[in-house]
Write a protein that holds these residues in place. Structure first.
Motif, short mmCIF file in Angstrom:
data_model
loop_
_atom_site.label_atom_id
_atom_site.label_comp_id
_atom_site.label_asym_id
_atom_site.label_seq_id
_atom_site.Cartn_x
_atom_site.Cartn_y
_atom_site.Cartn_z
N THR A 50 0.63 -1.33 -0.11
CA THR A 50 0.21 0.02 -0.08
C THR A 50 0.98 1.49 -0.06
O THR A 50 0.23 2.34 0.02
CB THR A 50 -0.85 0.13 1.13
N VAL A 51 2.15 1.12 0.10
CA VAL A 51 3.01 2.45 0.21
C VAL A 51 3.09 3.03 -1.19
O VAL A 51 2.99 2.36 -2.28
CB VAL A 51 4.45 1.90 0.70
N LYS A 52 3.06 4.39 -1.12
CA LYS A 52 2.91 5.02 -2.46
C LYS A 52 4.23 6.10 -2.78
O LYS A 52 4.45 6.24 -3.74
CB LYS A 52 1.78 6.06 -2.18
N ASP A 53 5.02 6.06 -1.71
CA ASP A 53 6.33 7.22 -1.83
C ASP A 53 7.29 6.52 -1.18
O ASP A 53 7.19 5.83 -0.27
CB ASP A 53 5.92 8.50 -1.80
N PRO A 54 8.73 6.78 -1.46
CA PRO A 54 9.86 6.44 -1.01
C PRO A 54 9.74 6.93 0.48
O PRO A 54 10.46 6.01 1.45
CB PRO A 54 10.92 7.22 -1.51
N GLN A 55 9.52 7.98 1.09
CA GLN A 55 9.64 8.51 2.37
C GLN A 55 8.73 7.49 3.32
O GLN A 55 8.80 7.11 4.36
CB GLN A 55 9.02 9.84 2.45
N GLU A 56 7.45 7.33 2.49
CA GLU A 56 6.67 6.39 3.46
C GLU A 56 7.19 5.05 3.45
O GLU A 56 6.85 4.34 4.64
CB GLU A 56 5.19 6.42 2.66
N TRP A 57 7.74 4.66 2.42
CA TRP A 57 8.43 3.30 2.49
C TRP A 57 9.62 3.21 3.41
O TRP A 57 9.40 2.25 4.27
CB TRP A 57 9.03 3.03 1.04
N VAL A 58 10.44 4.05 3.86
CA VAL A 58 11.21 3.94 4.86
C VAL A 58 10.39 3.98 6.11
O VAL A 58 10.98 3.25 6.99
CB VAL A 58 12.31 5.31 4.65
N GLN A 59 9.74 4.95 6.54
CA GLN A 59 8.80 4.74 7.57
C GLN A 59 8.37 3.43 7.70
O GLN A 59 8.11 3.08 9.05
CB GLN A 59 7.66 6.00 7.62
N VAL A 60 7.82 2.90 7.14
CA VAL A 60 6.79 1.60 7.16
C VAL A 60 7.82 0.50 7.35
O VAL A 60 7.71 -0.36 8.22
CB VAL A 60 6.08 1.21 5.90
N THR A 61 8.93 0.36 6.62
CA THR A 61 10.09 -0.70 6.77
C THR A 61 10.69 -0.52 8.02
O THR A 61 11.02 -1.53 8.73
CB THR A 61 11.15 -0.63 5.70
N THR A 62 11.05 0.89 8.61
CA THR A 62 11.48 0.97 9.72
C THR A 62 10.43 0.53 10.91
O THR A 62 10.78 -0.13 11.84
CB THR A 62 11.76 2.33 10.07
N ALA A 63 9.34 0.76 10.77
CA ALA A 63 8.19 0.44 11.79
C ALA A 63 8.08 -1.20 11.83
O ALA A 63 7.90 -1.75 12.97
CB ALA A 63 7.20 1.06 11.51
N LEU A 64 8.39 -1.73 10.63
CA LEU A 64 8.19 -3.29 10.58
C LEU A 64 9.41 -4.05 11.12
O LEU A 64 9.63 -5.09 11.68
CB LEU A 64 7.92 -3.69 9.28
N ALA A 65 10.69 -3.32 11.21
CA ALA A 65 11.94 -3.76 11.49
C ALA A 65 11.98 -4.25 12.98
O ALA A 65 12.51 -5.09 13.51
CB ALA A 65 13.16 -3.02 11.15
N GLN A 66 11.56 -3.31 13.86
CA GLN A 66 11.45 -3.58 15.35
C GLN A 66 10.73 -4.76 15.79
O GLN A 66 11.28 -5.41 16.63
CB GLN A 66 11.11 -2.14 15.96
N PRO A 67 9.74 -4.78 15.37
CA PRO A 67 8.73 -6.06 15.89
C PRO A 67 9.36 -7.54 15.41
O PRO A 67 9.36 -8.34 16.10
CB PRO A 67 7.26 -6.02 15.15
N SER A 68 10.08 -7.15 14.14
CA SER A 68 10.66 -8.35 13.58
C SER A 68 11.92 -8.62 14.63
O SER A 68 12.38 -9.84 14.78
CB SER A 68 11.31 -8.18 12.30
N ALA A 69 12.71 -7.87 14.98
CA ALA A 69 13.91 -8.16 15.76
C ALA A 69 13.40 -8.65 17.16
O ALA A 69 14.09 -9.53 17.56
CB ALA A 69 14.81 -6.73 16.02
N GLU A 70 12.45 -7.93 17.58
CA GLU A 70 11.76 -8.61 18.92
C GLU A 70 11.34 -9.89 18.96
O GLU A 70 11.72 -11.01 19.59
CB GLU A 70 10.90 -7.69 19.36
N THR A 71 10.77 -10.27 17.76
CA THR A 71 10.36 -11.63 17.40
C THR A 71 11.53 -12.71 17.17
O THR A 71 11.45 -13.73 17.80
CB THR A 71 9.28 -11.65 16.20
N PHE A 72 12.49 -12.26 16.63
CA PHE A 72 13.68 -13.03 16.46
C PHE A 72 14.28 -13.22 17.86
O PHE A 72 14.80 -14.49 18.14
CB PHE A 72 14.54 -12.60 15.19
N ALA A 73 14.37 -12.29 18.61
CA ALA A 73 15.09 -12.58 19.82
C ALA A 73 14.26 -13.49 20.87
O ALA A 73 14.94 -14.10 21.42
CB ALA A 73 15.18 -11.02 20.61
N GLY A 74 12.82 -13.26 20.56
CA GLY A 74 12.14 -14.12 21.44
C GLY A 74 11.99 -15.77 20.96
O GLY A 74 12.35 -16.45 21.76
#
Length: 186
Positions: free
Chosen positions: A57-81
């Motif tokens: 659903t991302v429409k521009d590069p700035q939103e892409w960076v924000q969304v991927t950054t927001a998705l990275a944190q839960p992924s790191a926590e999931t991997f740590a768990g």
């Protein structure tokens, strides 16, 4: 009199029982690990599908960076768990195997000492020296085994501490990277 066939039959029965117990521990440990892996794979697939749908659903590069950054944190926590839980399962299995081995080593020692005592009482004159030497060898082997077990426990504790530290560091790195990425995107 020293009855060897009866003792061998008893030893064989003990060995069969020990094998069945060992196989049970192995099967249970494997079953827990496979169950954990299957649940983890299902959860990872569901999370990936959700993330891909979000990214589609991302429409521009700035939103892409924000969304991927927001998705990275839960992924790191999931991997740590995941790493922590996997280490916990491994430690639990290792503990069960250690208990099994300790029990059977102790039982084997009792049997050997009992057989040596019987050999000393029923053996020919002068066999006391050989029996004493055998008992001394058993005692030395037990001391070596104790040292080995203590070293193994220390390695397991260090491994657990390392996994916990690496998992925590990964989560902290993901958390600290999140604000930096947002600042760059802004």
């Amino acid at each position: 009199m020293y009855n060897v066939p009866e003792q061998l039959a008893a030893l064989n029965k003990t060995n069969v029982d020990a094998f069945v117990e060992f196989f049970g521990i192995t099967t249970t440990s494997t079953e827990r690990l496979v169950d954990f892996q299957m649940k983890t794979a299902k959860a990872a697939f569901a999370e990936t599908v959700k993330n891909v749908r979000t990214l589609s659903t991302v429409k521009d590069p700035q939103e892409w960076v924000q969304v991927t950054t927001a998705l990275a944190q839960p992924s790191a926590e999931t991997f740590a768990g995941y790493a922590r839980q996997l280490q916990s399962l491994a430690a639990e299995s290792q503990g069960e195997f250690a208990r099994y081995v300790d029990e059977h080593i102790n039982e084997l020692n009792k049997q050997i000492v009992s057989m040596l005592d019987q050999a000393a009482t029923t053996g020919p004159a002068g066999s006391d020296v050989a029996v004493a030497a055998a008992k001394s060898a058993v005692a030395a082997a037990n001391q070596a085994y104790d040292v080995f077990v203590k070293a193994g426990r220390q390695v397991a504790e260090l491994t657990d501490a390392s996994v916990q530290a690496v998992a925590s560091a990964g989560v902290q790195a993901a958390n600290s990277a999140t604000p930096t990425s947002k600042k760059k995107a802004a």
